[in-house]
Design a protein around this motif. Structure first.
Motif, PDB file in Angstrom:
ATOM      1  N   ILE A 209       0.817  -1.206   0.000  1.00 38.85           N
ATOM      2  CA  ILE A 209       0.000   0.000   0.000  1.00 38.85           C
ATOM      3  C   ILE A 209       0.849   1.253   0.000  1.00 38.85           C
ATOM      4  CG2 ILE A 209      -1.726   1.289   1.314  1.00 38.85           C
ATOM      5  CD1 ILE A 209      -2.748  -1.421   2.351  1.00 38.85           C
ATOM      6  N   VAL A 210       1.804   1.331   0.928  1.00 37.62           N
ATOM      7  CA  VAL A 210       2.661   2.510   1.039  1.00 37.62           C
ATOM      8  C   VAL A 210       3.907   2.320   0.188  1.00 37.62           C
ATOM      9  CG1 VAL A 210       4.038   3.931   2.606  1.00 37.62           C
ATOM     10  CG2 VAL A 210       1.827   3.021   3.362  1.00 37.62           C
TER      11      VAL A 210
ATOM     12  N   THR B 231       5.221   7.728  -0.901  1.00 31.28           N
ATOM     13  CA  THR B 231       3.932   8.040  -0.250  1.00 31.28           C
ATOM     14  C   THR B 231       3.986   7.797   1.249  1.00 31.28           C
ATOM     15  OG1 THR B 231       2.997   5.819  -0.548  1.00 31.28           O
ATOM     16  CG2 THR B 231       2.732   7.382  -2.361  1.00 31.28           C
ATOM     17  N   GLY B 232       5.124   7.464   1.763  1.00 29.97           N
ATOM     18  CA  GLY B 232       5.283   7.231   3.189  1.00 29.97           C
ATOM     19  C   GLY B 232       6.696   6.769   3.485  1.00 29.97           C
ATOM     20  N   LEU B 233       6.994   6.624   4.762  1.00 35.23           N
ATOM     21  CA  LEU B 233       8.300   6.127   5.187  1.00 35.23           C
ATOM     22  C   LEU B 233       8.091   4.883   6.032  1.00 35.23           C
ATOM     23  CD1 LEU B 233      10.034   9.493   6.245  1.00 35.23           C
ATOM     24  CD2 LEU B 233      10.246   8.275   4.067  1.00 35.23           C
TER      25      LEU B 233
ATOM     26  N   LYS C 262       1.149  14.803  -0.371  1.00 37.95           N
ATOM     27  CA  LYS C 262       0.407  15.024  -1.611  1.00 37.95           C
ATOM     28  C   LYS C 262       0.369  13.758  -2.467  1.00 37.95           C
ATOM     29  CE  LYS C 262       0.229  18.014  -5.690  1.00 37.95           C
ATOM     30  NZ  LYS C 262       0.851  19.167  -6.399  1.00 37.95           N
ATOM     31  N   ARG C 263       1.511  13.093  -2.574  1.00 42.57           N
ATOM     32  CA  ARG C 263       1.558  11.857  -3.378  1.00 42.57           C
ATOM     33  C   ARG C 263       0.712  10.752  -2.738  1.00 42.57           C
ATOM     34  NH1 ARG C 263       8.098  12.053  -4.318  1.00 42.57           N
ATOM     35  NH2 ARG C 263       8.100  13.528  -6.078  1.00 42.57           N
ATOM     36  N   GLY C 264       0.761  10.688  -1.414  1.00 41.11           N
ATOM     37  CA  GLY C 264      -0.042   9.683  -0.727  1.00 41.11           C
ATOM     38  C   GLY C 264      -1.524   9.912  -0.923  1.00 41.11           C
TER      39      GLY C 264
END
Length: 464
Positions: free
Chosen positions: A386-387, A392-394, A425-427
């Motif tokens: 998902i991430v 989109t995340g760390l 924003k990308r997430g």
């Protein structure tokens, strides 16, 4: 549905509004959260706060604003419309504010929304009145879901006449023999077994001995599905049924708040005021029922380590706060006592806030800047599906090995504002592309159609 996770919700007009984008990015790693408005209660380490007035005034402000906003055009027909008039029995191992029951409730509401006849039974219920169970049952009754006892003739008759029976979690398997007894084999072909667990102690033959004979299994990620396939084959010597992977999505309620700048501003201001934090402070939150498997202890260790790094390197950042939503001091668990003792020992009570577990998560998602999901936000399990790490995340390693990497990620997001906003924003864009309620409805519709088709074919062969 609810693999919700929000991470950065910001406000300060232009810049602060952008922070909200980080919110729904990491919102994807939380598989347990659904945004409903019911009574909530706050409990901060450093001050006592009443949330009833906060949430009430917030709701009023949003309702006033809604009257000024034109109604959105009717949405396209639901992909679940084929379930109209179908009889569905949902079997939950418990009814609580934890992930499994809340996800099943969300499915119940989706099915009711298309005209299905939905019944709910809870296997394990305390003998005394429980406020959470009472609230959740009445929420279902208000939405047309019929609730009754998991034992007795009514449960058996409903299972026999149902078009579909959804067992929720591996533990629910014990209900099959205990209640259905000699009728169990008549029901198995129309059972969809929704499995969320990934810990070894759930792999007991008593729980899952009927698994090979059900209509299908539905699992939240490819990683978990592969884990179950291997564990059941190697340790239990049984074979998984047809298995469907279902990535969940954010509820419409949550997305409506995400798209409403007035709602976000009102929620952010009220929650931050109740917690005693300023608008410019950075809030890192973990939203999950407080228990050892959810990683609140490791999160607090990481948070303390991050504070030390910032102090040692004399970094110029706004004050950092950790918010743990999912507390339950009325239960007085040893684990939560240990968490609070740790906070006092490290003298960080001015930076850590405990909030009682609640279904009302939208206010907290609006108020925080980054969501940390320490049981499923690690670089393990289905989160990696998902991430997108770094985009989109760390992600950080699971368990104790992830404490220092998570601390460094906290510092990184606290000190690199533009990166935080870009990730958010990308997430948010990824959420809208793949993880909305409508996407989840399409995915689950495909699963239900297939299970119903196979169940009908088996019934036809038995009649012949």
């Amino acid at each position: 549905m609810a693999k919700h996770a929000a991470a950065a919700v910001g406000w300060g007009h232009h810049q602060l509004q952008k922070r909200w984008l980080l919110a729904l990015l990491l919102m994807l790693s939380v598989s347990t959260v659904i945004a409903f408005f019911i009574r909530a209660a706050f409990d901060s380490c450093d001050r006592n706060v009443s949330a009833a007035n906060v949430i009430g005034s917030t709701r009023n402000a949003i309702q006033v604003e809604e009257k000024r906003v034109p109604q959105i055009a009717a949405s396209k027909p639901s992909p679940l419309s084929f379930m109209k008039s179908k009889i569905v029995l949902l079997v939950s191992h418990e009814l609580s504010l934890s992930g499994g029951p809340l996800l099943l409730m969300e499915l119940a509401f989706l099915l009711r929304g298309v005209g299905a006849e939905v019944y709910w039974i809870t296997i394990m219920k305390p003998s005394e009145t429980d406020e959470v169970i009472y609230s959740l049952e009445h929420k279902m009754l208000d939405r047309g879901v019929q609730v009754f006892s998991a034992k007795g003739k009514e449960a058996v008759n409903t299972a026999l006449k149902a078009d579909l029976v959804v067992l929720n979690t591996a533990v629910a398997g014990k209900w099959l023999d205990a209640v259905l007894k000699e009728d169990v084999h008549r029901v198995l072909p129309k059972v969809l077994w929704w499995i969320h667990e990934m810990r070894g102690h759930y792999f007991k033959l008593d729980y899952v001995k009927h698994l090979p004979f059900v209509g299908g299994a539905m699992i939240d990620s490819h990683v978990t599905a592969e884990y179950w396939k291997n564990r059941t084959r190697e340790h239990l010597k049984i074979k998984m049924p047809e298995t469907y992977v279902l990535h969940l999505g954010n509820s419409k309620e949550l997305m409506q708040v995400a798209e409403d700048s007035v709602a976000k501003r009102v929620l952010r201001e009220h929650v931050r005021e109740s917690l005693g934090v300023r608008n410019e402070d950075l809030l890192f939150a973990l939203i999950n029922s407080v228990s050892r498997g959810k990683g609140q202890d490791l999160f607090l260790r990481s948070f303390y380590e991050a504070l030390q790094l910032i102090k040692e390197k004399k970094m110029l950042v706004p004050p950092l706060h950790a918010v743990i939503v999912g507390s339950d001091m009325s239960a007085q668990t040893k684990f939560e006592t240990e968490l609070r003792d740790y906070v006092m020992q490290k003298k960080i009570q001015g930076h850590v806030h405990f909030v009682n577990k609640t279904l009302t998560v939208a206010p907290y998602l609006a108020a925080i800047d980054v969501l940390v999901q320490n049981s499923q936000g690690t670089a393990a399990g289905g989160t990696t599906e998902i991430v997108v790490n770094g985009t989109t995340g760390l992600l950080h390693p699971v368990g104790k090995e992830g404490v220092t990497p998570l601390a460094k990620n906290i510092v990184k997001l606290a000190t690199h504002v533009e990166r935080r906003l870009t990730i958010g924003k990308r997430g948010y864009e990824r959420v809208k592309e793949r993880f909305l309620e409508e996407h989840m409805a399409e995915r689950i519709a495909g699963v239900l159609k297939e299970v119903l088709r196979k169940s009908k074919n088996k019934s036809g062969r038995h009649l012949n």
